[in-house]
Write an enzyme that holds these catalytic residues in place. Structure first.
Site, mmCIF file in Angstrom:
data_model
loop_
_atom_site.group_PDB
_atom_site.id
_atom_site.type_symbol
_atom_site.label_atom_id
_atom_site.label_comp_id
_atom_site.label_asym_id
_atom_site.label_seq_id
_atom_site.Cartn_x
_atom_site.Cartn_y
_atom_site.Cartn_z
ATOM 1 N N LYS A 84 44.301 38.256 51.548
ATOM 2 C CA LYS A 84 43.379 38.039 50.434
ATOM 3 C C LYS A 84 43.205 36.538 50.229
ATOM 4 O O LYS A 84 44.190 35.800 50.051
ATOM 5 C CB LYS A 84 43.985 38.690 49.179
ATOM 6 C CG LYS A 84 42.956 39.300 48.276
ATOM 7 C CD LYS A 84 43.652 40.189 47.273
ATOM 8 C CE LYS A 84 42.744 40.519 46.131
ATOM 9 N NZ LYS A 84 43.443 41.211 45.059
HETATM 10 C C1 E4P Z 1 41.352 42.774 42.843
HETATM 11 O O1 E4P Z 1 41.754 42.847 43.961
HETATM 12 C C2 E4P Z 1 42.064 42.163 41.724
HETATM 13 O O2 E4P Z 1 43.424 42.245 42.010
HETATM 14 C C3 E4P Z 1 41.875 42.887 40.426
HETATM 15 O O3 E4P Z 1 40.964 43.954 40.549
HETATM 16 C C4 E4P Z 1 41.642 42.005 39.252
HETATM 17 O O4 E4P Z 1 41.507 42.799 38.090
HETATM 18 P P1 E4P Z 1 41.631 42.225 36.606
HETATM 19 O O5 E4P Z 1 40.377 41.481 36.305
HETATM 20 O O6 E4P Z 1 41.775 43.442 35.759
HETATM 21 O O7 E4P Z 1 42.835 41.329 36.602
#
Ligand code: E4P
Length: 218
Positions: A84
């Protein structure tokens, strides 16, 4: 639409896996920190539970060299590890290099269609637009998914649209209506998907009536 779970909590991962619908896992530094456990312990636990489906692990560096070093380290932890990478200039450069090395990537923190074009052109495996965080600042998160879907279809980009920052069941429904490839969903929302008050009322009535049926086989 594929279902990923957005968590580093092993119990939530196990519960989603038991439903039989889990296609992968996404984590981020916040989710890992929430477990309170050492990074490698958390990752080993997740990869043991999910050895054959994509598990996204995020780099912590922000410069190209640092991201590449961390990506190489993380990718050695498992064949199913997806790296990521944040959507920055250095991040896009790292994605391009990782794609050339055959390493799968998930470009995260995408908030605009122009950012999405960069990630898709770089050949990212997944692109994570954050719908909930856009909604939080009074932008329509799902409009971004519509725009990205159109761009993807216009040019036949292979990158999978992974709808992230999902906060409630309607986000999942809208992602499916638009035709997103993947939704990464918190466990709480996965559980909410099955809920409907008429199902509860209907089941209660059926069970009550079942009691009246004579000579039941079970
Ligand atoms: C995606 O991969 C992120 O980890 C995640 O969806 C972020 O979500 P949030 O905005 O609820 O922290």
């Amino acid at each position: 639409m594929k279902f990923f779970i957005d968590t580093a909590d092993i119990e939530e991962i196990k519960a989603a896996k038991d439903m039989g619908l889990l296609d992968g896992v996404t984590t981020n530094p916040t989710l890992i920190a929430k477990t309170g456990k050492p990074f490698l312990d958390v990752v080993e636990e997740i990869l043991k539970e999910i050895p054959d489906k994509p598990v996204s692990l995020e780099v912590a560096s922000t410069d190209f060299e640092g991201m590449m070093k961390e990506a190489e380290y993380l990718s050695k932890l498992g064949d199913n590890v997806v790296i990521k990478i944040p959507l920055t200039v250095d991040g896009i450069r790292a994605v391009k290099h990782l794609v050339d090395e055959g390493i799968k990537t998930n470009v995260t923190l995408c908030f605009s269609p122009n950012q999405a074009i960069l990630a898709m052109k770089a050949g990212a495996t997944y692109l994570s637009p954050f719908v909930g965080r856009l909604d939080d600042i009074a932008h329509e998160g799902m409009e971004l998914i519509r725009q990205i879907k159109t761009i993807k279809d216009n040019y036949n980009f292979k990158t999978e649209i992974l709808v992230a920052s999902i906060r409630h069941p309607m986000h999942v429904v809208e992602a499916a209506l638009i035709g997103a490839d993947v939704a990464t969903i918190p466990y709480k929302v996965i559980a909410q998907l099955a809920k409907h008050p008429l199902t509860d009322i209907g089941l209660e009535r059926f069970l009550k009536d079942w009691e009246k049926v004579p000579e039941k086989p079970f």
